[in-house]
Design a protein around this motif. Structure first.
Motif, short mmCIF file in Angstrom:
data_model
loop_
_atom_site.label_atom_id
_atom_site.label_comp_id
_atom_site.label_asym_id
_atom_site.label_seq_id
_atom_site.Cartn_x
_atom_site.Cartn_y
_atom_site.Cartn_z
N ARG A 4 0.83 -1.20 0.00
CA ARG A 4 0.00 0.00 0.00
C ARG A 4 0.86 1.25 0.00
O ARG A 4 2.00 1.26 0.50
CB ARG A 4 -0.92 0.03 1.22
N ILE A 6 0.47 5.07 1.49
CA ILE A 6 -0.31 5.88 2.41
C ILE A 6 0.32 7.26 2.52
O ILE A 6 1.53 7.38 2.77
CB ILE A 6 -0.37 5.24 3.82
N GLU A 10 -2.91 10.48 6.14
CA GLU A 10 -3.88 9.39 6.21
C GLU A 10 -3.50 8.33 7.26
O GLU A 10 -4.33 7.50 7.64
CB GLU A 10 -3.99 8.70 4.84
N PHE A 11 -2.25 8.36 7.69
CA PHE A 11 -1.71 7.25 8.47
C PHE A 11 -2.47 7.02 9.79
O PHE A 11 -2.97 5.92 10.04
CB PHE A 11 -0.22 7.51 8.76
N ARG A 13 -5.36 8.10 10.84
CA ARG A 13 -6.77 7.80 10.64
C ARG A 13 -6.97 6.32 10.31
O ARG A 13 -7.86 5.66 10.84
CB ARG A 13 -7.35 8.68 9.54
N GLU A 14 -6.10 5.79 9.46
CA GLU A 14 -6.22 4.38 9.08
C GLU A 14 -5.84 3.47 10.24
O GLU A 14 -6.43 2.39 10.41
CB GLU A 14 -5.35 4.10 7.85
N ILE A 15 -4.86 3.87 11.04
CA ILE A 15 -4.49 3.08 12.22
C ILE A 15 -5.68 3.02 13.18
O ILE A 15 -6.06 1.95 13.69
CB ILE A 15 -3.27 3.70 12.93
N GLU A 16 -6.28 4.18 13.45
CA GLU A 16 -7.40 4.24 14.39
C GLU A 16 -8.61 3.48 13.88
O GLU A 16 -9.38 2.89 14.67
CB GLU A 16 -7.75 5.70 14.66
N ASN A 17 -8.80 3.47 12.56
CA ASN A 17 -9.94 2.75 11.98
C ASN A 17 -9.69 1.24 11.85
O ASN A 17 -10.60 0.48 11.50
CB ASN A 17 -10.28 3.32 10.60
N THR A 19 -7.85 -0.09 9.60
CA THR A 19 -7.68 -0.46 8.19
C THR A 19 -6.21 -0.55 7.78
O THR A 19 -5.91 -0.89 6.64
CB THR A 19 -8.40 0.55 7.30
N LEU A 20 -5.31 -0.21 8.70
CA LEU A 20 -3.88 -0.31 8.43
C LEU A 20 -3.20 -0.94 9.65
O LEU A 20 -3.31 -0.44 10.77
CB LEU A 20 -3.29 1.08 8.16
#
Length: 292
Positions: A4, A6, A10-11, A13-17, A19-20
Motif C-alpha cells: 500500500r 499511504i 492518512e496514516f 486515521r487508518e491506524i485508528e480505523n 484499516t492499516l
C-alpha cells in the motif's frame, strides 16, 4: 494482505480505523520529493503506486508499505526548508514500531524547470533569444553559468541538509537513499490540469527559443539534472546513495503535437501508467540489489 501507499495525513486515521496494520508488512519505505513521487495529474498516480504493484506481485510476494510525503510541484529548496516538520517526525518518532528500509527520493527536476520558466527572459538558465540571431544549437540557448549557480548554490547545499537529516535521525545510519534519475520528456502543450503546465514549452516560448531546438534543449536540461543528482553521490563521506538509472529506460516519446496522454507520457513532464510501470521495474531491480 497487499502493498500500500499511504500519505502522511492518512496514516493515523487508518491506524485508528483498523484499516492499516503496519506489522503485517515486510518492508517500509519513506517517499519524499516532487510529483514523480506524488502524482502525474489529479487522477493519475506515480512511482510509489507502480512499485506497490511490483511488490504485491513480486517473486516472494513481499508486502511493502510506502509512506508518501511528496507533493506535486515541490522543489528541493522547499523540501529542505521543511525538514524539521513532517519528514523529521517520520524519521525520529520513537513509537512507530518499525524502521524504514529505504528513502525513495525525487528532486531537482522542478528546480531546473522553475529556473527555466519563472525568471524574466534571460535571467534563468535559458538565454533570452527574442529578436536576436537564430541559435546554432542547444548550447546557444542555455546559460551554463546559471546552471552551475543553480546546482552549486542551491541544489547541492539543500540536498546536503536532507542527507544529514537522514543520517542524524533515529533510523539506521546506513539506511539507503534511492535517487530518481528522471527521463527526457517532449516539450508540448500538455498541462497536468488547468493552471498547471505546460512548463517547458512555455519557458521556451517566453525566451524566444525556436521550436526546432526544443527537444535538443530539453535533452540538455535533463542531462544536467541527472549530472546534478549523480553528483550528490560523489561527495566524500557520503554512502548508501544510489541513483536509479531511469534515464536509460526506453520510454516511448509523446507526439509533440498532442495535448494529453501520448506514448508513455500523461502530460508534458509526467509519465502515464505505462511509463510508470516501465520505470518501477528498474526501481524494483535496484532496490532488490540493496535492501535485504
Amino acid at each position: 494482505m497487499a502493498s500500500r501507499v499511504i500519505y502522511s495525513h492518512e496514516f493515523m486515521r487508518e491506524i485508528e480505523n483498523g484499516t492499516l496494520v503496519p506489522e503485517n508488512f515486510d518492508y517500509f519505505f519513506l517517499c519524499e520529493g516532487d510529483s514523480w513521487m506524488d502524482r502525474s495529474s489529479p487522477t493519475h498516480m506515480s512511482l510509489p503506486f507502480a512499485l506497490a504493484k511490483m511488490f504485491k506481485g513480486g517473486v516472494r510476494g513481499d508486502d511493502a508499505l510506502f509512506i508518501n510525503l511528496s507533493r506535486f510541484g515541490h522543489t528541493l529548496r522547499h523540501i529542505a526548508d521543511c525538514l524539521n516538520d513532517d519528514f523529521h517526525q517520520w524519521l525520529n518518532t520513537q513509537d512507530l514500531g518499525f524502521s524504514f528500509d529505504a528513502l525513495l527520493f525525487s528532486a531537482a527536476g522542478n528546480d531546473f524547470i522553475d529556473a527555466a520558466l519563472d525568471p524574466p527572459p534571460g535571467q534563468g538558465i535559458l538565454k533570452d533569444l527574442r529578436g536576436g540571431a537564430p541559435p546554432a544549437s542547444e548550447d546557444d540557448c542555455i546559460d551554463a553559468q546559471a546552471v552551475a549557480t543553480l546546482v552549486i548554490d542551491f541544489l547541492d547545499p539543500n540536498f546536503d541538509k536532507l542527507y544529514q537529516t537522514v543520517r542524524d535521525s533515529r533510523q539506521r545510519a546506513e539506511m539507503p537513499i534511492f535517487l530518481n534519475g528522471y527521463n527526457e520528456p517532449v516539450p508540448r502543450n500538455a498541462p497536468a490540469f488547468p493552471g498547471s503546465g505546460p512548463w517547458l514549452s512555455r519557458a521556451y516560448i517566453k525566451n524566444g527559443i525556436p521550436s526546432s531546438l526544443w527537444q535538443d534543449v530539453t535533452r540538455r536540461i535533463f542531462i544536467d539534472v541527472e549530472a546534478a543528482v549523480t553528483g550528490w553521490t560523489k561527495v566524500d563521506g557520503r554512502d548508501n546513495l544510489f541513483v536509479v538509472p531511469t534515464s536509460a529506460v526506453d520510454l516511448e516519446l509523446a507526439d509533440p503535437q498532442s495535448t494529453g496522454s501520448s506514448g508513455d507520457w500523461q502530460n508534458e513532464i509526467h509519465p502515464n501508467t505505462g511509463g510508470w510501470n516501465k520505470l518501477a521495474k528498474v526501481w524494483m531491480e535496484e532496490i532488490r540489489k540493496v535492501v535485504p
